[in-house]
Design a protein around this motif. Sequence first.
Motif, short mmCIF file in Angstrom:
data_model
loop_
_atom_site.label_atom_id
_atom_site.label_comp_id
_atom_site.label_asym_id
_atom_site.label_seq_id
_atom_site.Cartn_x
_atom_site.Cartn_y
_atom_site.Cartn_z
N PRO A 35 -14.32 -19.76 -2.45
CA PRO A 35 -15.26 -20.30 -3.44
C PRO A 35 -14.74 -20.21 -4.87
O PRO A 35 -15.44 -20.62 -5.80
CB PRO A 35 -16.51 -19.43 -3.23
N ALA A 36 -13.53 -19.72 -5.05
CA ALA A 36 -12.93 -19.69 -6.39
C ALA A 36 -12.44 -21.06 -6.83
O ALA A 36 -12.04 -21.23 -7.98
CB ALA A 36 -11.76 -18.70 -6.41
N PHE A 89 -21.04 -15.37 -14.75
CA PHE A 89 -19.98 -15.24 -13.75
C PHE A 89 -20.05 -13.86 -13.09
O PHE A 89 -20.13 -12.84 -13.78
CB PHE A 89 -18.61 -15.44 -14.38
N GLY A 90 -20.01 -13.85 -11.78
CA GLY A 90 -20.07 -12.60 -11.03
C GLY A 90 -21.45 -12.21 -10.57
O GLY A 90 -21.59 -11.33 -9.71
N ASP A 91 -22.50 -12.85 -11.10
CA ASP A 91 -23.87 -12.52 -10.70
C ASP A 91 -24.17 -12.95 -9.27
O ASP A 91 -24.97 -12.33 -8.57
CB ASP A 91 -24.88 -13.20 -11.63
N GLN A 92 -23.58 -14.05 -8.86
CA GLN A 92 -23.90 -14.61 -7.56
C GLN A 92 -22.64 -15.20 -6.93
O GLN A 92 -21.77 -15.73 -7.64
CB GLN A 92 -24.98 -15.71 -7.69
N GLY A 93 -22.55 -15.12 -5.61
CA GLY A 93 -21.37 -15.65 -4.94
C GLY A 93 -21.44 -15.38 -3.45
O GLY A 93 -22.48 -15.01 -2.92
N GLY A 94 -20.32 -15.56 -2.77
CA GLY A 94 -20.25 -15.34 -1.34
C GLY A 94 -18.96 -15.92 -0.79
O GLY A 94 -18.57 -17.04 -1.15
N THR A 95 -18.32 -15.21 0.10
CA THR A 95 -17.01 -15.59 0.60
C THR A 95 -16.97 -16.99 1.20
O THR A 95 -16.02 -17.74 1.02
CB THR A 95 -16.53 -14.57 1.65
N PHE A 96 -18.02 -17.35 1.93
CA PHE A 96 -18.03 -18.63 2.64
C PHE A 96 -18.85 -19.70 1.93
O PHE A 96 -18.97 -20.83 2.42
CB PHE A 96 -18.58 -18.43 4.06
N ASN A 97 -19.45 -19.36 0.80
CA ASN A 97 -20.40 -20.26 0.17
C ASN A 97 -19.76 -21.54 -0.35
O ASN A 97 -18.79 -21.49 -1.11
CB ASN A 97 -21.12 -19.54 -0.97
N GLY A 98 -20.31 -22.68 0.05
CA GLY A 98 -19.81 -23.97 -0.38
C GLY A 98 -18.52 -24.38 0.27
O GLY A 98 -17.84 -25.30 -0.22
N ASN A 99 -18.16 -23.75 1.40
CA ASN A 99 -16.89 -24.11 2.04
C ASN A 99 -16.93 -25.57 2.52
O ASN A 99 -17.99 -26.10 2.85
CB ASN A 99 -16.56 -23.15 3.18
N PRO A 100 -15.80 -26.24 2.54
CA PRO A 100 -15.77 -27.67 2.84
C PRO A 100 -16.22 -28.04 4.25
O PRO A 100 -16.74 -29.13 4.46
CB PRO A 100 -14.32 -28.08 2.60
#
Length: 392
Positions: free
Chosen positions: A71-72, A268-279
Amino acid sequence: MTQWNVDAVMNIAERPDIVMVAGEGSWLTDNQGKRYLDFLQGWAVNCLGHSHPAIVEAISEQAGKLINPSPAFYNEPMIALSQLLVKHSGFDQVFFANSGAEANEGAIKLARKWGSKYKNGAYEIICFERAFHGRTLATMSASGKPEWAELFTPKLAGFKHVPLNDINAVLAAINKNTVAVMLEPVQGEAGVIAADPLFLRQLREVTKKQDLLLIVDEVQTGMGRTGQLFAHQHADIQPDMMTLGKGLGGGFPLSALLVTDQVACFDFGDQGGTFNGNPLATAAGLAVLTELIRPGFMDAVNEKSQQLSRSLKTLQQHDRYGLIKSVRGQGLLQAICFHRPVAKELMKRAFQAGLLINATQADVIRFMPSLLISEDEIGLMEDIMLQQVLNR
């Protein structure tokens, strides 16, 4: 089920002694070759039915190109699905996640962030009795299921629960710490209980007047389930946040938090996830939404919804033992309510007869077929319910 040993699978649900091995459209097939007419569809997940060709093709093609760059980085399906959701929803920005609970958790976090930045640290969210928002600790705390009152205590503080469709109760619950109101347009797990359109409009008026956020949990009701692309559109309102899940991926794990520009205040850094928004996931979602916005698709959903309503009312009229109390629901999310707690037994009978339905409460059975359910399949459901379930 002799060829499978299920001892290694954590036992978190009551499952029958079969294994589902294939699905197509409105039908599931088990390891013994028995076919089931599926009016459950993974709890409204498979909005286009099992293994719809558009989803299969999108996933297969994307898997051969790129599965997860992290997600980067931006990826093409993430961008395309975000743009299409914004275009058809009235929101401005999209955060993708993997489950409805995760999307709702994001909404709760964003509301608290907004309250800390713009409303003197306000953090409390008004929710509703019998609501269901997920199974994380925060979303269980936001939910209003009475069975969960003492489960996994202490719950996360900051949630007040009031009766649905009672605007005076909402007004009485507002205080200086209130930051938002969060609700499902139709409470699915509670037994398909709809928020009145007038109540939704009153909520929107009150939240605007009191400078509060309005969050709609459309994890179950979104993606065409109620006859509009999103259920709150029946009331002609524009919330500040909306969560999607279940039908968004058409069976592939995908959820989303949609917000207006005025609310999007994560740093930045408040929200995220390793698989989030993956293609891979967003390619599936893009295939689903592309189908739903095709000319005439929602018209067909509403036609099937009317047929389902007629079929359920026919069941009530021909209920030999007088079990059925009422029929309720919206679109292809409907329910039969009973005078007695017979839902689980009737669900078991239906399963034996090759029909999958859901006893969401002791006295309520829920119907959530594919949006592409055929007239013949609705008719077959009616026949099975009459001959092998209700009047057996």
